[in-house]
Design a protein around this motif. Structure first.
Motif, short mmCIF file in Angstrom:
data_model
loop_
_atom_site.label_atom_id
_atom_site.label_comp_id
_atom_site.label_asym_id
_atom_site.label_seq_id
_atom_site.Cartn_x
_atom_site.Cartn_y
_atom_site.Cartn_z
N GLN A 89 0.81 -1.22 0.00
CA GLN A 89 0.00 0.00 0.00
C GLN A 89 0.84 1.27 0.00
OE1 GLN A 89 -0.01 -2.30 2.40
NE2 GLN A 89 0.23 -1.37 4.40
N ASN A 90 2.12 1.17 0.38
CA ASN A 90 3.00 2.34 0.39
C ASN A 90 3.88 2.43 -0.86
OD1 ASN A 90 2.08 3.13 2.96
ND2 ASN A 90 3.45 1.64 3.90
N GLY A 91 3.68 1.53 -1.81
CA GLY A 91 4.47 1.54 -3.04
C GLY A 91 5.81 0.83 -2.92
N ASN A 92 6.04 0.11 -1.83
CA ASN A 92 7.27 -0.66 -1.66
C ASN A 92 7.13 -1.97 -2.43
OD1 ASN A 92 8.19 1.30 0.20
ND2 ASN A 92 7.03 0.31 1.81
N HIS A 93 8.24 -2.48 -2.94
CA HIS A 93 8.22 -3.68 -3.77
C HIS A 93 8.37 -4.93 -2.92
CE1 HIS A 93 8.67 -0.80 -6.96
NE2 HIS A 93 9.83 -0.40 -6.47
N ARG A 94 7.49 -5.91 -3.14
CA ARG A 94 7.53 -7.19 -2.42
C ARG A 94 8.03 -8.26 -3.37
NH1 ARG A 94 2.67 -9.20 -0.93
NH2 ARG A 94 3.56 -10.26 0.87
N ILE A 95 9.09 -8.99 -2.95
CA ILE A 95 9.70 -10.04 -3.76
C ILE A 95 9.77 -11.31 -2.94
CG2 ILE A 95 11.77 -10.76 -4.98
CD1 ILE A 95 12.30 -7.80 -5.58
N ARG A 96 9.27 -12.41 -3.52
CA ARG A 96 9.30 -13.71 -2.86
C ARG A 96 10.60 -14.43 -3.23
NH1 ARG A 96 9.26 -18.19 -4.74
NH2 ARG A 96 8.27 -17.70 -6.69
N CYS A 97 11.19 -15.09 -2.25
CA CYS A 97 12.43 -15.84 -2.44
C CYS A 97 12.23 -17.23 -1.87
CB CYS A 97 13.58 -15.12 -1.74
SG CYS A 97 15.08 -16.07 -1.66
N GLY A 98 12.50 -18.25 -2.66
CA GLY A 98 12.41 -19.63 -2.18
C GLY A 98 11.27 -20.39 -2.81
N LEU A 99 11.33 -21.71 -2.68
CA LEU A 99 10.31 -22.58 -3.27
C LEU A 99 9.43 -23.21 -2.21
CD1 LEU A 99 12.46 -24.36 -6.00
CD2 LEU A 99 10.89 -22.47 -6.30
N ILE A 125 16.40 -2.96 2.45
CA ILE A 125 15.79 -4.27 2.31
C ILE A 125 15.28 -4.73 3.67
CG2 ILE A 125 16.16 -6.66 1.61
CD1 ILE A 125 18.40 -5.63 -0.21
N TYR A 126 14.01 -5.12 3.70
CA TYR A 126 13.37 -5.63 4.91
C TYR A 126 12.90 -7.05 4.65
CZ TYR A 126 13.11 -0.77 6.45
OH TYR A 126 13.40 0.50 6.83
N LYS A 127 12.86 -7.85 5.71
CA LYS A 127 12.35 -9.22 5.62
C LYS A 127 10.96 -9.21 6.26
CE LYS A 127 13.65 -13.93 6.80
NZ LYS A 127 14.68 -14.75 7.46
N GLU A 128 9.95 -9.55 5.46
CA GLU A 128 8.57 -9.51 5.94
C GLU A 128 8.31 -10.68 6.88
OE1 GLU A 128 4.83 -8.30 3.46
OE2 GLU A 128 5.17 -10.46 3.23
N SER A 129 7.83 -10.36 8.07
CA SER A 129 7.51 -11.41 9.04
C SER A 129 6.02 -11.68 9.08
CB SER A 129 8.03 -11.04 10.42
OG SER A 129 7.50 -9.79 10.81
N THR A 130 5.20 -10.66 8.95
CA THR A 130 3.75 -10.78 8.90
C THR A 130 3.29 -10.21 7.57
OG1 THR A 130 3.67 -10.42 11.28
CG2 THR A 130 1.60 -10.23 10.08
N ILE A 131 2.40 -10.90 6.90
CA ILE A 131 1.97 -10.49 5.57
C ILE A 131 1.41 -9.07 5.59
CG2 ILE A 131 0.30 -10.94 3.73
CD1 ILE A 131 0.61 -13.89 4.36
N GLY A 132 1.98 -8.22 4.74
CA GLY A 132 1.50 -6.87 4.58
C GLY A 132 2.03 -5.85 5.57
N THR A 133 2.93 -6.25 6.47
CA THR A 133 3.47 -5.27 7.42
C THR A 133 4.97 -5.14 7.25
OG1 THR A 133 3.76 -6.95 9.13
CG2 THR A 133 1.68 -5.73 9.13
#
Length: 191
Positions: A89-99, A125-133
């Motif tokens: 929602q803030n325009g930050n890019h979310r990238i998934r890593c791993g299978l 770079i931040y590591k997302e711990s809770t979806i969307g935060t």
């Protein structure tokens, strides 16, 4: 970049896609027509096969963020190790890593560049711990492997290339005579 049409993106789900959605692990909701009383479709639902095609029921996918992310990981995770997901929602890019157990990294634009000469030097770079935060602390870039930074960069560049090509397509560039001449001239040069 391989773009696929998502048949489950609309608000209501056609009856013939209900079983496919369930087989993909999506949570399907059911309601009577012109009602807003949605209930989960499960083994306890008192619905027969005839009811699916009667026209008196409507179906939709539960679009809560957790359900969508679980579906997205399950169906896309086997295709790409690094994948651009979306912008938050803030325009930050979310990238998934791993299978198997994917991790989501969030790229937040900086006002100034990092001076380490590594990929993505204009992002924290931040590591997302809770979806969307967004977590409270940024990851130390010196602790990240070059392989991870390279993968995140490739996913980000793929997203940028896709947006660039979409903009060119909207302007009619790919239908122009200049582009057709360029393609026919470079057809045998590995393109």
């Amino acid at each position: 970049m391989n773009i696929q049409v998502n048949n489950f993106a609309s608000d209501t789900l056609p009856a013939h896609l209900v079983f496919e959605a369930i087989s993909k692990g999506l949570k399907v909701l059911v309601s009577e027509v012109n009602s807003n009383d949605w209930t989960p479709l499960n083994a306890e639902s008192n619905i027969t096969l005839r009811d699916f095609y009667s026209g008196f029921l409507v179906f939709k996918i539960d679009k809560s963020i957790n359900e969508y992310e679980n579906f997205h990981y399950r169906n896309k995770g086997s295709q790409f190790f690094y994948e651009y997901l979306n912008d938050d929602q803030n325009g930050n890019h979310r990238i998934r890593c791993g299978l198997e157990n994917p991790t989501v990294y969030i790229l937040v634009a900086r006002k100034s560049r990092h001076n380490d000469g590594r990929f993505l030097d204009k992002f924290d770079i931040y590591k997302e711990s809770t979806i969307g935060t967004l977590p409270d602390y940024c990851i130390n870039r010196h602790g990240l492997s070059d392989k991870l930074l390279t993968g995140l960069n490739r996913a980000y560049q793929a997203k940028q290339s896709f947006e660039h090509n979409q903009a060119l397509s909207k302007t009619g560039f790919f239908g122009s005579e200049d582009y057709k001449n360029f393609r026919s001239h470079n057809k045998n040069n590995g393109r």
